[in-house]
Design an enzyme around this catalytic site. Structure first.
Site, short mmCIF file in Angstrom:
data_model
loop_
_atom_site.label_atom_id
_atom_site.label_comp_id
_atom_site.label_asym_id
_atom_site.label_seq_id
_atom_site.Cartn_x
_atom_site.Cartn_y
_atom_site.Cartn_z
CG ASP A 1 -13.07 -3.18 1.03
OD1 ASP A 1 -11.89 -3.17 0.76
OD2 ASP A 1 -13.54 -1.60 0.92
NE ARG B 1 -3.85 -0.54 2.08
CZ ARG B 1 -4.77 -0.14 2.79
NH1 ARG B 1 -5.32 -0.87 3.68
NH2 ARG B 1 -5.98 0.20 2.43
C1 EPZ Z 1 -9.48 2.19 -0.28
O1 EPZ Z 1 -8.32 1.38 0.42
C2 EPZ Z 1 -10.65 1.57 0.72
N1 EPZ Z 1 -10.46 2.38 1.89
C3 EPZ Z 1 -9.98 -0.02 0.89
O2 EPZ Z 1 -11.32 -0.49 2.18
C4 EPZ Z 1 -10.38 -0.34 -0.33
O3 EPZ Z 1 -9.91 -1.54 -0.20
C5 EPZ Z 1 -10.05 0.13 -1.21
O4 EPZ Z 1 -9.51 1.50 -1.82
C6 EPZ Z 1 -9.75 -0.54 -2.24
O5 EPZ Z 1 -11.12 -0.29 -2.38
C7 EPZ Z 1 -11.02 3.28 2.21
O6 EPZ Z 1 -12.23 4.02 1.26
C8 EPZ Z 1 -11.43 3.97 3.86
P1 EPZ Z 1 -6.86 2.48 -3.04
P2 EPZ Z 1 -7.14 2.77 -0.42
O7 EPZ Z 1 -6.14 3.20 -3.78
O8 EPZ Z 1 -7.63 3.74 -1.63
C9 EPZ Z 1 -2.24 0.98 -4.86
C10 EPZ Z 1 -11.35 -1.49 4.38
O9 EPZ Z 1 -11.95 -2.85 4.61
N2 EPZ Z 1 -1.39 1.94 -5.30
O10 EPZ Z 1 -7.53 2.38 -4.06
O11 EPZ Z 1 -5.81 2.85 0.15
C11 EPZ Z 1 -2.54 -0.32 -3.72
O12 EPZ Z 1 -1.37 -0.90 -3.06
C12 EPZ Z 1 -10.96 -0.87 3.09
O13 EPZ Z 1 -12.80 -0.73 4.16
C13 EPZ Z 1 -0.21 2.73 -5.23
O14 EPZ Z 1 0.06 1.74 -5.77
O15 EPZ Z 1 -6.99 1.71 -2.17
C14 EPZ Z 1 -3.59 -1.19 -4.64
O16 EPZ Z 1 -2.84 -2.18 -4.83
C15 EPZ Z 1 -9.25 -1.80 3.00
N3 EPZ Z 1 0.07 3.77 -5.32
C16 EPZ Z 1 -4.80 -0.47 -4.85
O17 EPZ Z 1 -3.16 0.96 -5.34
C17 EPZ Z 1 -0.64 4.57 -4.14
O18 EPZ Z 1 -0.38 5.90 -4.50
C18 EPZ Z 1 -5.85 0.41 -5.10
O19 EPZ Z 1 -5.69 1.16 -3.85
C19 EPZ Z 1 -1.80 4.39 -3.90
C20 EPZ Z 1 -2.26 2.88 -4.72
#
Ligand code: EPZ
Length: 429
Positions: A316, A131
């Site tokens: 999720d 993450r």
């Molecule tokens: C949001 O997390 C949610 N959290 C998560 O819910 C959810 O699982 C996730 O989105 C995916 O739908 C909230 O809304 C508070 P992302 P977020 O940035 O924003 C990669 C729950 O259980 N990435 O969409 O952190 C990352 O590693 C939680 O309620 C990068 O590479 O998720 C992942 O593989 C857990 N660089 C993908 O993108 C970055 O700068 C998606 O992550 C950001 C993300």
């Protein structure tokens, strides 16, 4: 530490009120940083993540008050939160708090937009993958922010204020979209975000920002166009119902059999998951008060599912679906494409007698005729609720420890399930 004790085998029937979405409430609370006037949020869920974020916002100088329930709602559910950031006195979000919840990192963009500076610790949150935050930083740099990493902190400055810019995200990111969207509302000029996440919680935040005076086009699409304004004002906004809580209880009903009305739930927020739940043998019907989910005596049917950004099947709900498939009549596969380490529930589900094999990002689940209750341990938020689903259908008694993970995202789960016939109790201490 609290534990939850469940004796499995009961069908679920009755009604479950669906709370406001955690993943909308958190960024909505953060949006309050953008205005000196009061932002009133209705339908705010009672969750530990909400309390923690309020603490972080209080450190900046935001006053938060929480009151009551909405007319017609049961005692204890749904509260109205008023947030007022008339004066921001501190623009640092410390490690001790941010490390407990990843979404608190999203204060970076709004602080920069309003105060032109911020110092925010690199985040923590559920241990479901590496993450990174590179997309957040790249997006804010596109708006003219100067960013430095220093001893685990992001130091960001925007002398003279943020400026509109163009960002095309290489990967869909919910958090980076929230961060840049909120920041762009107060930037000088127009910002275009391409490959924006389309999760309904982003649409909810965008609609709230518009009510606060922001100028946003393309809401609910992959391209957001934000024309910066000089200031935002107060507004009142009701948090969208929690689609992940909805899908979780829908899977619980599919698991145990029975008939439950998920009050306030909306089918349009969760079509991909409802399609899978129906394929698995349950019936899903949208009606005036919410969504009714039922399953008769037939078997749970196996499914093949790959997680994807919205409108695909949500990561999720991956753990909850896996719990359901442990009792399917055949072999299912679930492929996780969003987070590389989101299979920690597999070894805990095995304690119930589940047959799951992991190969890379795909889990193969061979349904078993029965699960047996066991002591298990919650490892992250959604993994912990998958254990509850398994326990509801298992023979005998299960105790789930480390339920603080559950309390981050599920409001009064034992009460909601208990009212529908589950034998479930919280054991304190
Ligand atoms: C949001 O997390 C949610 N959290 C998560 O819910 C959810 O699982 C996730 O989105 C995916 O739908 C909230 O809304 C508070 P992302 P977020 O940035 O924003 C990669 C729950 O259980 N990435 O969409 O952190 C990352 O590693 C939680 O309620 C990068 O590479 O998720 C992942 O593989 C857990 N660089 C993908 O993108 C970055 O700068 C998606 O992550 C950001 C993300």
């Amino acid at each position: 530490m609290d534990r939850i004790r469940i004796v499995g085998g009961n069908r679920l029937s009755g009604a479950i009120p669906i709370s406001g979405a955690k993943n909308a409430a958190l960024p909505l609370m953060i949006a309050s940083i953008l205005t000196p006037e009061t932002l009133t949020l209705q339908n705010v869920p009672r969750l530990s993540d909400v309390r923690l974020l309020a603490q972080i916002l209080n450190n900046f100088g935001t006053d938060t008050t929480i009151a009551g329930k909405r007319a017609g709602q049961r005692e204890g559910y749904a509260r109205t939160m008023r947030l007022n950031a008339a004066e921001i006195v501190d623009t640092t979000a410390p490690y001790e708090l941010v490390s407990q919840m990843r979404a608190s990192f999203w204060v970076l963009g709004p602080l920069l937009a309003r105060c032109h500076e911020a110092r925010v610790s690199l985040p923590g949150g559920c241990a479901i993958g590496t993450r990174p935050v590179d997309l957040h930083l790249r997006g804010l740099e596109a708006l003219g922010a100067e960013i430095e990493l220093d001893s685990g902190y992001v130091n960001a400055r925007a002398p003279g204020g943020l400026k509109g810019g163009r960002i095309n995200f290489p990967t869909v990111s919910v958090g980076a979209t929230h961060n840049v969207l909120m920041a762009a509302t107060l930037a000088k000029g127009t910002t275009v975000i391409e490959n924006a996440a389309r999760e309904p919680e982003i649409g909810d935040v965008a609609r709230c920002l518009v009510a606060m005076g922001a100028d946003i086009e393309g809401i609910d699409t992959g391209t957001l166009v934000i024309r910066g304004v000089d200031s935002l004002h107060g507004a009142t906004h009701a948090v969208v119902p929690d689609r992940i809580e909805t899908g979780t209880y829908a899977m619980a009903v599919a698991m145990t059999g029975g008939d439950v009305l998920l009050e306030n739930a909306r089918t349009d927020l969760l079509q991909a998951a409802f399609d899978v739940i129906e394929e698995a043998g349950a019936t899903v019907v949208g009606e005036a008060g919410g969504v009714r989910v039922s399953r008769g005596p037939g078997p749970i049917r196996p499914v093949h599912v790959t997680t994807a950004p919205y409108p695909g099947f949500p990561t999720d709900l991956q753990a909850q679906l896996m719990a359901l498939m442990t009792r399917a009549d055949g072999v299912s596969t679930i492929t996780e494409t969003i987070f590389e380490n989101r299979f920690m529930h597999v070894q805990e589900l095995a304690r119930f007698g589940a047959d799951i094999r992991l190969s890379g990002e795909t889990a193969t689940i061979t349904g078993v005729p029965k699960l047996t209750g066991a002591p298990v341990m919650a490892t992250d938020l959604r993994a912990s609720v998958s254990l509850i689903i398994a326990a509801l259908a298992a023979e005998g008694e299960t105790t789930v420890s480390r339920v603080y993970h559950l309390d981050r995202g599920f409001e009064r789960i034992e009460e909601k399930l208990g009212r529908c016939g589950a034998t479930i109790e919280r054991i304190s201490g």
